[in-house]
Design an enzyme around this catalytic site. Structure first.
Site, short mmCIF file in Angstrom:
data_model
loop_
_atom_site.label_atom_id
_atom_site.label_comp_id
_atom_site.label_asym_id
_atom_site.label_seq_id
_atom_site.Cartn_x
_atom_site.Cartn_y
_atom_site.Cartn_z
N VAL A 59 0.84 -1.20 0.00
CA VAL A 59 0.00 0.00 0.00
C VAL A 59 0.87 1.25 0.00
O VAL A 59 1.68 1.45 0.91
CB VAL A 59 -0.95 0.02 1.22
CG1 VAL A 59 -1.78 1.29 1.22
CG2 VAL A 59 -1.85 -1.21 1.21
N LYS A 60 0.70 2.08 -1.04
CA LYS A 60 1.46 3.34 -1.13
C LYS A 60 0.75 4.42 -0.32
O LYS A 60 -0.45 4.66 -0.49
CB LYS A 60 1.59 3.78 -2.59
CG LYS A 60 2.67 3.08 -3.35
CD LYS A 60 2.74 3.55 -4.79
CE LYS A 60 3.63 4.74 -4.96
NZ LYS A 60 3.85 5.06 -6.40
N ILE A 61 1.53 5.06 0.53
CA ILE A 61 1.02 6.09 1.43
C ILE A 61 1.85 7.36 1.25
O ILE A 61 3.08 7.28 1.21
CB ILE A 61 1.12 5.61 2.90
CG1 ILE A 61 0.32 4.32 3.11
CG2 ILE A 61 0.67 6.71 3.85
CD1 ILE A 61 -1.18 4.48 3.10
#
EC number: 2.2.1.2
Length: 217
Positions: free
Chosen positions: A82-84
Site C-alpha cells: 500500500v502506497k502512502i
C-alpha cells in the site's frame, strides 16, 4: 538491485517478464488513469501476472481514509504493497497498516529526514523521487546516498525504492550507491539494453557469418 516497473500497462509488464528481470511493479493514480480501464480490472490482471510486490496507492488525505483504503487494497492480493503519502496523517496510517501485517510504501519523499520518519514509523519501503528533485536542485542521487547512510547507521529494515527515474544513468547511479530497488518506466528499462557498439558488433558478426561455408544453420 531489484528492478521494478513503474507502470499500469499490462503489455509492458509482460515484455519485462519475458526478459527475466522484473522483480515487482509500482503504480499510482496517474498511471492507472492512463490505461482508460476500470481500476479493479487493471489491478487484478497485474496481480495475476506479477509474483513480486505490487504497489497500489491510497487517495485519501486523512489517516482513517488511508487505513480503510489500504485494507481494501490489501484484500486484492497477497503481494499488494500500500502506497502512502509522506505526511503526518500518512505515517499514522503506516503504523496502523504495518501492525496488521500490511506492507507499506511511503511515497513522495524528497528529503532524508522524510525517509527517516518513514523508517521510524515502520514502513516496509520508502520511495524517494530523484527525477523531480533533479528538476529543482540537481541533487536527486545525493538524496539516495544520504538515505542509505542513515538507514545503515541505524540498521533500519526499510528498503529504498529509487523512484521518478528519468534515464539509465539514474539506474546506474542507484546500483553504484547500493539502493535496494529501482522502479523505472518501461522506456528506461528498454534503454538499459542499448549501446551503439553492441549494434555495430552484432552487424559485423552477422556479415562475417555469411562468409562461412557450409553453415549448420
Amino acid at each position: 538491485m531489484k528492478f521494478f516497473l513503474d507502470t499500469a500497462n499490462v503489455e509492458e509488464i509482460k515484455k519485462a517478464m519475458e526478459w527475466g528481470i522484473l522483480d515487482g511493479v509500482t503504480t499510482n493514480p496517474t498511471l492507472i488513469s492512463k490505461t482508460g480501464r476500470p481500476f479493479k480490472e487493471v489491478v487484478k490482471e497485474i496481480l495475476e501476472l506479477v509474483d513480486g510486490p505490487v504497489s497500489l496507492e491510497t487517495v485519501s488525505l486523512d489517516a482513517e481514509g488511508m487505513i480503510r483504503e489500504g485494507r481494501m487494497l490489501a484484500e486484492l492480493g497477497e503481494n499488494v504493497v500500500v502506497k502512502i503519502p509522506m505526511t503526518p496523517e500518512g505515517l499514522k496510517a503506516v503504523i496502523a497498516l504495518e501492525s496488521e501485517g500490511i506492507p507499506t510504501n511511503v511515497t513522495l519523499v524528497f528529503s532524508p529526514t522524510q525517509a527517516l520518519l518513514a523508517a521510524k514509523a515502520g514502513a516496509s519501503y520508502v520511495s524517494p523521487f530523484v527525477g523531480r528533485l533533479d528538476d529543482i536542485s540537481g541533487e536527486g542521487m545525493k538524496l539516495i546516498e544520504e538515505i542509505k547512510t542513515i538507514f545503515s547507521n541505524y540498521e533500519f529494515d526499510t528498503e529504498i525504492i529509487v523512484a521518478s527515474v528519468r534515464h539509465p544513468m539514474h539506474v546506474l547511479e542507484s546500483a553504484l550507491i547500493g539502493a535496494d530497488i529501482c522502479t523505472m518506466p518501461f522506456k528506461v528499462m528498454e534503454q538499459l539494453f542499448k549501446h551503439p557498439l553492441t549494434d555495430i558488433g552484432l552487424e559485423r558478426f552477422l556479415k562475417d557469418w555469411e562468409k562461412v561455408p557450409e553453415k549448420p544453420f
